[in-house]
Design an enzyme around this catalytic site. Structure first.
Site, mmCIF file in Angstrom:
data_model
loop_
_atom_site.group_PDB
_atom_site.id
_atom_site.type_symbol
_atom_site.label_atom_id
_atom_site.label_comp_id
_atom_site.label_asym_id
_atom_site.label_seq_id
_atom_site.Cartn_x
_atom_site.Cartn_y
_atom_site.Cartn_z
ATOM 1 N N ASP A 145 -9.868 3.820 5.976
ATOM 2 C CA ASP A 145 -8.523 3.771 6.973
ATOM 3 C C ASP A 145 -8.939 4.514 8.382
ATOM 4 O OD1 ASP A 145 -6.293 3.787 8.278
ATOM 5 O OD2 ASP A 145 -5.091 4.226 6.814
ATOM 6 N N GLU A 192 -7.719 4.749 12.181
ATOM 7 C CA GLU A 192 -6.659 4.555 13.115
ATOM 8 C C GLU A 192 -6.205 5.734 13.824
ATOM 9 O OE1 GLU A 192 -2.687 4.013 11.216
ATOM 10 O OE2 GLU A 192 -3.666 3.986 9.313
ATOM 11 N N ASP A 246 0.836 -1.235 -0.009
ATOM 12 C CA ASP A 246 0.177 0.036 0.052
ATOM 13 C C ASP A 246 0.779 1.189 -0.046
ATOM 14 O OD1 ASP A 246 -0.201 1.083 3.039
ATOM 15 O OD2 ASP A 246 -0.056 -1.336 3.152
#
Length: 491
Positions: free
Chosen positions: A205, A207, A114
């Site tokens: 995503d 986080e 990624d």
């Protein structure tokens, strides 16, 4: 008469010495327990790729270790060679005749990376040549200032990857702490994509530290809002996060429809018990990219029309097999024989896996393929009952095998080290048999026998260290294979 008396006294003294020093080593080495290990605890293979696994104790190869796979539809085993059979995860277990075990996590995968602006300019031709199958590319982050928060390298990365035949998915880094902000992030992500074709999902995503303090209900609703908007636009949606966040802030059933991409570094398998289809396991250098880049495994071929529509515990699928039965269903009792062969009848091309619930009493190993199925051999090790279970996916067949006490018992079984020139004496006692055993070392250039003496019903076997190395001490009864009693290293 006096000489005869002296001879008798000396003979009795020798026997007493043998009996009182049976487990005494003349050097000062400490006898320590050492586990059996495999030379790899994690393997990553593509379908059709193979790798070898070797079991050892203190560096001494365990030639009697038998390898088995928890799922032959993912990884097959032949001897000490493991081969990827289908995408998914399996555990390969090595088991020795004396019941020691060691395991290796096998991942049969597609390999990917990624990337974002942090990697700068990428030579995608070199990346492809290095063996990368897919790339997950960042679209951007947040939603406040689209012109500034769109990833500056997204267009170049998408064009470079697709032009070189690399499968592509994307991720959008979230700062959302409200449902409204999540909806705006989805709008920004879709605007950046602008209808581009994707092979892999659009991952959300999650986080950021600001999200870790949110309640499970709120953060789960945020994730659902983003993913729902993505899928309404015709893309497949997924979520990226760590096991700690998945298990707390994102532990909601409303997120079950979306694929999970787990980030967990420095382990042999991600410590996340729920279904997941991708694993970010670490970082490494890749030709064509400056510096380290995140490394990923995909257990699903997203470009395949046969991909599952929802993630499963094991992404590989076991094809239905209506024929699966064992020719042995009643309990089996060992008699004078030390082994027994049973047959599993199946039309599956994948070999079933057989395990013993008590390998210290009865062990089991694949024997050979035969017409209409597969043969397996169980071996009597010692007294006790063991459940022998053979499985293929969700199919299984079991029977009980009752081992009998018939072997040689050693007073020393833990591996240990002696010095060159030093000696060690074993006491071996036959159990359940009157046959005379033979004792040998596996490598006479490392260990040599010094004395074999029978006293009563036991045998005393003294060995001496010859040169640096490691080998085993074995006992063999008539008509049976040699049994390794101990592993010794000469330093």
């Amino acid at each position: 008469m006096k000489r005869k008396l002296v001879s008798l006294v000396l003979a009795l003294a020798m026997i007493a010495s043998l009996c009182t020093t049976a487990a005494y080593a003349t050097d000062t080495s400490t006898i320590t327990s050492a586990p059996m290990t495999l030379d790899s605890t994690k393997l990553a293979l593509r379908i059709g790729e193979s790798a070898s696994l070797t079991a050892s104790v203190m560096g001494c190869i365990m030639s009697d270790a038998v390898l088995t796979s928890s799922d032959p539809n993912v990884a097959t085993v032949m001897g000490n060679t493991v081969t990827g059979a289908g995408l998914g995860r399996a555990v390969v277990t090595a088991t020795t005749s004396d019941g020691q075990t060691a395991t290796c996590n096998v991942h049969v995968v597609l390999k990917g990376i990624d990337v974002s602006a942090w990697q700068g300019n990428i030579n995608w031709s070199s990346v492809k040549s290095s063996g990368v199958d897919f790339a997950i590319i960042r679209t951007g982050y947040g939603s406040e200032m689209w012109d500034q928060q769109t990833d500056a390298y997204f267009n170049a990365n998408y064009s470079g990857a697709t032009a070189n035949g690399i499968k592509v998915g994307v991720y959008h880094f979230s700062y959302a702490t409200t449902v409204a902000a999540a909806a705006e992030e989805a709008r920004m992500c879709l605007s950046i994509l602008n209808g581009r074709k994707l092979d892999y999902p659009v991952f959300y995503d999650i986080e950021d530290s600001t999200q870790r303090v949110l309640s499970r209900e709120l953060l789960s609703s945020i994730a659902q809002t983003f993913c729902s908007a993505i899928e309404s636009a015709g893309y497949k949606a997924g979520i990226y996060s760590s096991p700690s966040i998945y298990n707390s802030n994102l532990a909601s059933s409303i997120l079950d429809p979306y694929d999970k991409w787990v980030a967990h570094w420095g382990v042999d398998v991600a410590k996340y018990s729920n279904p997941y289809t991708m694993w970010q396991y670490g970082s490494a250098t890749v030709p064509g990219i400056s510096g380290a880049v995140d490394q990923n495994y995909s257990y699903v071929d997203y470009s395949s029309v046969n991909q599952p529509t929802t993630p499963v515990e094991d992404p590989s699928q076991v094809s239905p097999d209506t024929t699966f039965k064992s020719d042995t269903t009643y309990p089996y009792n060992f008699g004078s024989n030390s082994s027994y062969i049973y047959k599993i009848t199946t039309n599956s091309a994948s070999r079933p896996t057989a395990v013993s619930s008590n390998p210290s009493s009865v062990s089991v190993a694949f024997y050979q393929k035969t017409t209409g199925g597969y043969l397996y051999k169980i071996t009597n090790v010692n007294q006790g009952a063991a459940e022998i279970t053979t499985t293929l996916g969700s199919l299984s067949a079991s029977f009980t095998a009752n081992g009998k006490a018939n072997g040689v018992i050693s007073d020393t079984t833990h591996p240990f080290t002696i010095k060159r020139g030093a000696t060690y004496q074993f006491k071996f006692t036959p159990n359940g048999t009157s046959a005379t055993p033979v004792f040998t070392t596996g490598n006479g250039s490392v260990l040599k026998p010094v004395l074999t003496q029978k006293v009563g019903s036991s045998y005393y076997y003294k060995i001496s260290g010859v040169s640096a190395g490691c080998t085993g001490v074995y006992s063999t009864l008539p008509g049976q294979q040699a049994v390794r009693q101990c592993v010794i290293t000469v330093a």
